[in-house]
Design an enzyme around this catalytic site. Structure first.
Site, PDB file in Angstrom:
ATOM      1  N   GLU A 279      36.551  69.060  52.185  1.00 48.21           N
ATOM      2  CA  GLU A 279      37.007  69.496  53.503  1.00 48.21           C
ATOM      3  C   GLU A 279      35.931  69.433  54.567  1.00 48.21           C
ATOM      4  OE1 GLU A 279      38.939  73.346  53.792  1.00 48.21           O
ATOM      5  OE2 GLU A 279      37.485  74.281  52.502  1.00 48.21           O
TER       6      GLU A 279
ATOM      7  N   LYS B 270      41.876  76.983  60.656  1.00 47.46           N
ATOM      8  CA  LYS B 270      41.531  78.116  59.803  1.00 47.46           C
ATOM      9  C   LYS B 270      42.764  78.765  59.196  1.00 47.46           C
ATOM     10  CE  LYS B 270      38.798  81.227  58.109  1.00 47.46           C
ATOM     11  NZ  LYS B 270      38.177  80.778  56.851  1.00 47.46           N
TER      12      LYS B 270
ATOM     13  N   CYS C 279      46.508  76.641  66.201  1.00 50.14           N
ATOM     14  CA  CYS C 279      46.511  76.919  67.633  1.00 50.14           C
ATOM     15  C   CYS C 279      46.063  78.355  67.913  1.00 50.14           C
ATOM     16  CB  CYS C 279      47.875  76.732  68.303  1.00 50.14           C
ATOM     17  SG  CYS C 279      48.559  75.108  68.048  1.00 50.14           S
TER      18      CYS C 279
ATOM     19  N   HIS D 195      41.568  62.637  29.490  1.00 52.23           N
ATOM     20  CA  HIS D 195      42.975  62.238  29.610  1.00 52.23           C
ATOM     21  C   HIS D 195      43.236  61.399  30.858  1.00 52.23           C
ATOM     22  CE1 HIS D 195      44.076  64.662  26.164  1.00 52.23           C
ATOM     23  NE2 HIS D 195      43.281  65.594  26.650  1.00 52.23           N
TER      24      HIS D 195
ATOM     25  N   ARG E 279      40.869  77.942  65.192  1.00 50.50           N
ATOM     26  CA  ARG E 279      42.296  77.808  64.875  1.00 50.50           C
ATOM     27  C   ARG E 279      42.849  76.423  65.202  1.00 50.50           C
ATOM     28  NH1 ARG E 279      44.707  82.741  64.084  1.00 50.50           N
ATOM     29  NH2 ARG E 279      46.741  81.815  64.459  1.00 50.50           N
TER      30      ARG E 279
ATOM     31  N   ASN F  25      52.034  78.858  69.862  1.00 51.43           N
ATOM     32  CA  ASN F  25      51.523  78.588  68.516  1.00 51.43           C
ATOM     33  C   ASN F  25      52.712  78.689  67.570  1.00 51.43           C
ATOM     34  OD1 ASN F  25      50.127  78.567  66.064  1.00 51.43           O
ATOM     35  ND2 ASN F  25      49.691  80.752  66.168  1.00 51.43           N
ATOM     36  N   GLY F  26      52.976  77.629  66.816  1.00 48.38           N
ATOM     37  CA  GLY F  26      54.118  77.660  65.901  1.00 48.38           C
ATOM     38  C   GLY F  26      54.894  76.359  66.012  1.00 48.38           C
TER      39      GLY F  26
ATOM     40  N   GLU G 200      37.430  74.593  43.397  1.00 50.95           N
ATOM     41  CA  GLU G 200      36.927  75.085  44.684  1.00 50.95           C
ATOM     42  C   GLU G 200      35.722  74.262  45.169  1.00 50.95           C
ATOM     43  OE1 GLU G 200      38.072  76.880  46.897  1.00 50.95           O
ATOM     44  OE2 GLU G 200      36.351  77.508  48.099  1.00 50.95           O
TER      45      GLU G 200
ATOM     46  N   TRP H  97      46.089  72.805  67.579  1.00 49.18           N
ATOM     47  CA  TRP H  97      46.091  72.061  66.318  1.00 49.18           C
ATOM     48  C   TRP H  97      47.458  71.372  66.302  1.00 49.18           C
ATOM     49  CZ3 TRP H  97      48.981  71.869  61.769  1.00 49.18           C
ATOM     50  CH2 TRP H  97      48.372  71.193  60.704  1.00 49.18           C
TER      51      TRP H  97
ATOM     52  N   LYS I  25      35.696  72.362  48.724  1.00 52.14           N
ATOM     53  CA  LYS I  25      34.676  72.584  49.760  1.00 52.14           C
ATOM     54  C   LYS I  25      34.042  71.270  50.167  1.00 52.14           C
ATOM     55  CE  LYS I  25      35.361  75.741  51.064  1.00 52.14           C
ATOM     56  NZ  LYS I  25      36.318  76.607  50.507  1.00 52.14           N
TER      57      LYS I  25
HETATM   58  O1  M6R Z   1      44.135  82.543  55.000  1.00 51.74           O
HETATM   59  P1  M6R Z   1      44.499  82.045  53.628  1.00 51.74           P
HETATM   60  O2  M6R Z   1      43.582  82.553  52.581  1.00 51.74           O
HETATM   61  O3  M6R Z   1      45.929  82.297  53.287  1.00 51.74           O
HETATM   62  O4  M6R Z   1      44.297  80.484  53.730  1.00 51.74           O
HETATM   63  C1  M6R Z   1      44.600  79.647  52.653  1.00 51.74           C
HETATM   64  C2  M6R Z   1      44.067  78.264  52.872  1.00 51.74           C
HETATM   65  O5  M6R Z   1      44.602  77.702  54.032  1.00 51.74           O
HETATM   66  C3  M6R Z   1      42.549  78.247  52.987  1.00 51.74           C
HETATM   67  O6  M6R Z   1      41.941  78.827  51.875  1.00 51.74           O
HETATM   68  C4  M6R Z   1      42.052  76.787  53.138  1.00 51.74           C
HETATM   69  O7  M6R Z   1      42.270  76.078  51.968  1.00 51.74           O
HETATM   70  C5  M6R Z   1      40.581  76.764  53.545  1.00 51.74           C
HETATM   71  N1  M6R Z   1      40.360  75.707  54.470  1.00 51.74           N
HETATM   72  C6  M6R Z   1      39.666  76.594  52.380  1.00 51.74           C
HETATM   73  O8  M6R Z   1      38.333  76.477  52.750  1.00 51.74           O
END
Ligand code: M6R
Length: 607
Positions: free
Chosen positions: A490, A602, A2, A506, A27, A101-102, A483, A75, A487
């Site tokens: 997501e 984000k 949010c 395994h 956000r 937000n929260g 990673e 969000w 990527k």
């Molecule tokens: O702001 P942060 O680095 O603490 O965020 C951690 C994760 O939420 C963040 O890396 C998330 O996995 C991203 N969407 C990855 O692309």
């Protein structure tokens, strides 16, 4: 999670708020809404879906008289992402509106109580209880600041909230606890927002609010108070040096692409003033006075966790510091054994991730020192760490993190060199070679990125119909496999799994067939023969392979993707962008919403 914005000033408020929401949309983008006072009435306009829907709804409406108001981009946590759950929420009499937000953890108990007293609820959200509680306190005759204090004294959980009320026209009251909130101080206008870019075109003077603080703004003044006692609190105004262009697309189709292309600069900025090649020394003055950790615990989430995992390989090999890396959501709820001499390294781009913050708070309670590695200046991680190392990547807007990871890896390399020099485990010559190679990375990567993009585009077309991918790597390239898979999933919504190449047999090997391709990280290092034989096992089962490797690699797979070789594990910096680019091109080819992937936000400021 949010985005919230508030404006009091001399301009028409709604356009300023919409522009701010556009910059906060990363956000959350389930729904959006605004509230403002005009001609003595409270107006609330909301729409399900992206901000564009709200803008459409406001089109043609006369909203230009209001010079103060609040806005929200959501969000969803409690309640479906539908219009009735969009913020702002009002009390029954529509005398005030709240954005939040929260999460209000005890909202159900409060809601039951209010309903028993005859209060009707219009949404399924936790936030709405705040509107009703506030209205009741004001009805009792309390001024708004006292009503805020009483209301927030009743709720448990996390919040950054802002309120407009018919009782206080031209004024916004706001408060924070465990969710970010910054005040922007302008001339004849003041702003509140979850994040600085929201008001950056208007002012660079900001005040970072702390937990337990409440603020009252109008066009001409601002005042920060303790939320419980309402005692005034002195705050320092900080001047932000980066400008608004850093938070714009700059001709790129998406923020993610722009941020991938910014990585050469990110590395250069991260190294600036931190490298003395001739002495073989990485300089991190932030660490002065902090003894070499006896054990290091790295705590982070998502991409930052992958960066931490990568760092572990260097920290143990070069510095001999026993290092353990844990996802913050696990670390915070178990009983980690911490002893004097242990150090916790919290890695976070945003500096606001709820689990990472909770992990570092736990560590501090148990007497461990905390180093915060974070990108957002003034964030909670930065403020609550004993030592802060800034990654200096500039604002990262795309939900999928790219350049932030690159900056984290750069700082982790410097940290491992620093500690390695202190422990004497890594030789001076290795340190010189490493730093020499590091300094060359920005120009090598700059030249390579356009080629990388073309290759990624070709491969994305070839593999666009695939529904699942396996990513494999060994050593420091194992976190990269994780990673790469993160990527891809997501932003393209293609299922992908990252695995340590040696673990493949395994279990995951059972999945291999011609429709289940493997993306392998196969740098020409000491583990190359091992990765190669893992890939032969994939081929023997008819699996297709893309192998990211170095020029001259002796391997026969479906697609060889060569990237330049750098010293030791530093080839990572030339392979990571290829993984990011592949995911980007795949998502773009499939027409996905790259910068705002579904269900994600984000900054994950709730559990
Ligand atoms: O702001 P942060 O680095 O603490 O965020 C951690 C994760 O939420 C963040 O890396 C998330 O996995 C991203 N969407 C990855 O692309």
């Amino acid at each position: 999670m949010c985005g919230i914005i508030g404006y009091c000033g001399h301009r028409p408020a709604v356009p300023v708020i919409l522009e701010g929401l556009r910059r906060l949309e990363y956000r959350g983008y389930d729904s959006a809404g605004v509230a403002f006072l005009q001609h003595g009435e409270l107006h609330v306009v909301r729409a399900q879906g992206k901000l564009a829907n709200l803008e459409k709804r406001l089109e043609g409406q006369n909203v230009f008289q209001a010079t103060s108001g609040i806005g929200h981009t959501r969000w969803a946590t409690h309640g479906l992402p539908i219009e009735k759950n969009a913020h702002p929420h009002t009390d029954g009499a529509k005398r005030l509106a709240v954005i939040h937000n929260g999460i209000i953890e005890n909202y159900q108990e409060i809601k039951n109580e209010l309903m028993a007293e005859g209060c009707a609820f219009a949404s399924d959200t936790d936030t709405e209880v705040l509107a009703h509680l506030l209205a009741r306190a004001i009805d009792k005759g309390l001024p708004t600041d006292q009503a805020m204090s009483e209301t927030l004294g009743r709720v448990e959980g996390a919040y950054a909230l802002a309120v407009v009320s018919l009782d206080t026209p031209g004024v916004i009251h706001a408060a924070r606890k465990s969710s970010p909130l910054v005040l922007g101080v302008g001339v004849g206008e003041n702003f509140l927002a979850s994040d600085i870019p929201a008001f950056l075109p208007y002012t660079r003077d900001v005040v970072f609010l702390e937990d337990g603080e409440m603020v009252r703004i109008d066009a001409a003044s601002w005042r920060v108070m303790d939320v419980a006692t309402l005692a005034p609190i002195e705050k320092e105004i900080k001047h932000i040096t980066w400008d608004v262009s850093a938070a714009q697309k700059g001709g790129f189709k998406h923020f993610m692409l722009k941020e991938i292309f910014e990585q050469p600069k990110v590395i250069a900025d991260c190294l600036a003033g931190r490298v003395d090649v001739a002495a073989g020394r990485a300089v991190l003055p932030e660490l002065a006075g902090l003894p070499t950790p006896e054990r290091l615990f790295i705590v982070a989430c998502g991409t930052s966790f992958h960066a931490g995992l990568w760092g572990m390989y260097l920290l143990e090999q070069w510095a001999g510091v026993p290092t353990r890396v844990e996802v913050a959501s696990e670390f915070r709820y178990r009983e980690p054994v911490l002893q004097p001499g242990d150090v916790v390294l919290a890695i976070s781009q945003s500096g606001e991730t709820a689990d990472t913050l909770a992990g570092m708070r736990l560590a501090r309670q148990r007497g461990a020192k905390v180093i915060g590695l974070c990108n957002v200046v003034g964030s909670s991680v930065a403020r609550e760490s004993d030592v802060v190392i800034s990654t200096q990547a500039g604002p990262e807007i795309s939900v999928a993190s790219t350049k932030a990871m690159c900056s984290q890896l750069t700082v982790l390399t410097l940290l491992a060199l620093c500690l390695g020099e202190a422990t004497g485990k890594i030789s001076r010559q290795d340190r010189i070679d490493c730093l020499t190679s590091l300094e060359k990375l920005p120009s090598v990567l700059e030249a390579e990125l356009p080629r990388m993009r073309e290759r990624a585009m070709d491969l994305a077309k070839t593999y666009s119909e695939v529904s699942s991918f396996l990513y494999l790597g060994r050593g420091p390239y194992y976190p990269l496999a994780l990673e790469g898979a993160l990527k891809l999933k997501e932003i393209s919504y293609i299922h992908a799994e990252g695995y340590a190449a040696g673990e493949m047999k395994h279990g995951p090997i059972a999945l291999i067939d011609p429709r289940f391709p493997t993306f392998a990280l196969a740098p020409m290092d000491e583990l190359f023969p091992k990765v190669k034989s893992n890939l032969e096992e994939v081929q023997a089962r008819g699996g297709k392979i893309i192998a990211l490797t170095h020029p001259g690699a002796d391997m026969r797979v479906d697609h060889i993707w060569e990237t330049p070789k750098a010293w030791g594990p530093l080839s990572t910096f030339l392979m990571l962008p290829a993984l990011q680019m592949f995911a980007y091109e795949m998502a773009d080819y499939l027409g996905k919403d790259v910068d705002q992937p579904r269900n994600l936000a984000k900054s994950v400021t709730v559990e």
